[in-house]
Design a protein around this motif. Structure first.
Motif, PDB file in Angstrom:
ATOM      1  N   ASP A  63       0.818  -1.207   0.000  1.00  0.00           N
ATOM      2  CA  ASP A  63       0.000   0.000   0.000  1.00  0.00           C
ATOM      3  C   ASP A  63       0.857   1.263   0.000  1.00  0.00           C
ATOM      4  O   ASP A  63       0.523   2.260  -0.655  1.00  0.00           O
ATOM      5  CB  ASP A  63      -0.935   0.006   1.213  1.00  0.00           C
ATOM      6  CG  ASP A  63      -2.139  -0.908   1.031  1.00  0.00           C
ATOM      7  OD1 ASP A  63      -2.305  -1.448  -0.071  1.00  0.00           O
ATOM      8  OD2 ASP A  63      -2.909  -1.074   2.002  1.00  0.00           O
ATOM      9  N   VAL A  64       1.963   1.233   0.746  1.00  0.00           N
ATOM     10  CA  VAL A  64       2.876   2.378   0.749  1.00  0.00           C
ATOM     11  C   VAL A  64       3.449   2.585  -0.652  1.00  0.00           C
ATOM     12  O   VAL A  64       3.475   3.704  -1.180  1.00  0.00           O
ATOM     13  CB  VAL A  64       4.005   2.190   1.781  1.00  0.00           C
ATOM     14  CG1 VAL A  64       5.080   3.257   1.614  1.00  0.00           C
ATOM     15  CG2 VAL A  64       3.440   2.225   3.203  1.00  0.00           C
ATOM     16  N   ALA A  65       3.914   1.501  -1.264  1.00  0.00           N
ATOM     17  CA  ALA A  65       4.500   1.596  -2.601  1.00  0.00           C
ATOM     18  C   ALA A  65       3.489   2.077  -3.629  1.00  0.00           C
ATOM     19  O   ALA A  65       3.793   2.890  -4.506  1.00  0.00           O
ATOM     20  CB  ALA A  65       5.057   0.237  -3.028  1.00  0.00           C
ATOM     21  N   LYS A  66       2.269   1.605  -3.511  1.00  0.00           N
ATOM     22  CA  LYS A  66       1.209   2.009  -4.432  1.00  0.00           C
ATOM     23  C   LYS A  66       0.920   3.506  -4.303  1.00  0.00           C
ATOM     24  O   LYS A  66       0.744   4.205  -5.304  1.00  0.00           O
ATOM     25  CB  LYS A  66      -0.045   1.185  -4.117  1.00  0.00           C
ATOM     26  CG  LYS A  66      -1.269   1.545  -4.929  1.00  0.00           C
ATOM     27  CD  LYS A  66      -2.433   0.719  -4.435  1.00  0.00           C
ATOM     28  CE  LYS A  66      -3.741   1.325  -4.874  1.00  0.00           C
ATOM     29  NZ  LYS A  66      -4.904   0.692  -4.240  1.00  0.00           N
ATOM     30  N   TYR A  67       0.881   3.995  -3.066  1.00  0.00           N
ATOM     31  CA  TYR A  67       0.635   5.415  -2.835  1.00  0.00           C
ATOM     32  C   TYR A  67       1.770   6.255  -3.425  1.00  0.00           C
ATOM     33  O   TYR A  67       1.527   7.269  -4.092  1.00  0.00           O
ATOM     34  CB  TYR A  67       0.502   5.680  -1.338  1.00  0.00           C
ATOM     35  CG  TYR A  67       0.071   7.088  -0.991  1.00  0.00           C
ATOM     36  CD1 TYR A  67      -1.259   7.377  -0.714  1.00  0.00           C
ATOM     37  CD2 TYR A  67       0.989   8.136  -0.940  1.00  0.00           C
ATOM     38  CE1 TYR A  67      -1.667   8.669  -0.389  1.00  0.00           C
ATOM     39  CE2 TYR A  67       0.594   9.430  -0.624  1.00  0.00           C
ATOM     40  CZ  TYR A  67      -0.739   9.689  -0.357  1.00  0.00           C
ATOM     41  OH  TYR A  67      -1.128  10.969  -0.050  1.00  0.00           O
ATOM     42  N   VAL A  68       2.998   5.836  -3.171  1.00  0.00           N
ATOM     43  CA  VAL A  68       4.150   6.559  -3.709  1.00  0.00           C
ATOM     44  C   VAL A  68       4.100   6.585  -5.234  1.00  0.00           C
ATOM     45  O   VAL A  68       4.315   7.634  -5.861  1.00  0.00           O
ATOM     46  CB  VAL A  68       5.475   5.927  -3.224  1.00  0.00           C
ATOM     47  CG1 VAL A  68       6.669   6.506  -3.988  1.00  0.00           C
ATOM     48  CG2 VAL A  68       5.650   6.145  -1.723  1.00  0.00           C
ATOM     49  N   ALA A  69       3.809   5.449  -5.844  1.00  0.00           N
ATOM     50  CA  ALA A  69       3.731   5.383  -7.307  1.00  0.00           C
ATOM     51  C   ALA A  69       2.680   6.346  -7.839  1.00  0.00           C
ATOM     52  O   ALA A  69       2.896   7.038  -8.843  1.00  0.00           O
ATOM     53  CB  ALA A  69       3.416   3.954  -7.751  1.00  0.00           C
TER      54      ALA A  69
END
Length: 273
Positions: A63-69
């Motif tokens: 979820d963190v990576a998705k938000y950053v992307a």
């Protein structure tokens, strides 16, 4: 540090069972939405980075990576996920196989010599997982009696065991899931890594394992990226700060780990160095 009772470990199963958001592997540029982005994460860590049977990705790291992307200009359909085992993370970044990695990646000085980090976005600590019926391992001190301990090649927990506990027989595998299998079949006495990771594994087979000894380290999870890419590092740090401020960070925690009874900790201070 996070602490887990047996009740909490069992409850993590609820969190693991919940549908979690999809993730990505990194590739194309660091802006715009035209190209895909390849993001590295774990594929076998429930509650953090897990590839589900239907091919979707779930977990807090995801979820963190998705938000950053998204903040970098990449929607979910532009994300390509790549598995990032602990021992391969620096190589994946250095060889441009991923744009960044969010994979329970502890920030250390040694790793900073090879890659850069944004964050941290989570703080946890190293702990021990044993079989439910085990009575002779109660914490780090009881490891010295020639116990067989499993961790992952290239991980911070494995290195700490080497440095601190000469009386331990350390077995190193490529993944923590392999360590869990070894623990299940009696090939090792305990598995060590960060407490939040161990809780997720314990939840997969309620009643089979238990956490012991509390935590004996502090691990700051960061997002790994190409060394000296200060522009991308700044953008990712800005995205993490925004995620924390707009409530998405806590929402991701609550969705992935909250049902286990684990209270969301205060987000850590971003390291701008």
């Amino acid at each position: 540090m996070l602490s887990f009772s047996r009740r909490v470990v069992g409850a993590v199963a609820l969190a693991v069972a919940l549908p979690l958001a999809a993730t990505a592997c990194g590739g194309g540029g660091d802006g715009g939405g035209g190209d895909t982005i390849v993001i590295g994460t774990k594929f076998d860590q429930p509650g953090l980075g897990l590839k589900n049977p239907d091919g979707t990705m779930s977990g807090f790291d995801v979820d963190v990576a998705k938000y950053v992307a998204q903040q970098l200009g990449y929607g979910e359909d532009k994300i390509e996920w790549k598995e990032a085992p602990s021992g391969q993370r620096e190589t994946l970044i250095q060889n441009d196989q991923v744009k960044f990695i969010a994979a329970t990646y502890s920030i250390t000085d040694a790793r900073k010599e090879k890659v850069a980090f944004a964050g941290p976005y989570l703080v946890t600590g190293q702990s021990l997982l044993v079989r439910e019926n085990n009575t002779d391992i109660t914490g780090e001190a009881s490891l010295q009696n020639n116990k067989k301990l499993c961790s992952v090649t290239g991980s911070t927990p494995a290195q700490r065991i080497k440095d601190k506990f000469s009386g331990v027989q350390l077995q190193q595998y490529d993944t923590y899931s392999a360590c869990i299998e070894a623990l299940k079949n009696g090939a090792v006495d305990a598995v060590t890594t960060d407490e939040v990771i161990l809780a997720g594994y314990a939840a997969q087979t309620p009643g089979a394992f238990k956490l012991v000894g509390g935590t004996f380290s502090e691990e700051n999870y960061g997002i790994g990226l190409k060394k000296d890419d200060t522009e991308l590092q700044t953008k990712i740090n800005d995205a993490i700060v925004k995620m924390e401020k707009d409530g998405a960070w806590k929402a991701a925690w609550d969705k992935n780990l909250g049902p286990a009874g684990i209270q969301a900790p205060a987000p850590p201070q971003i390291d701008q160095t």
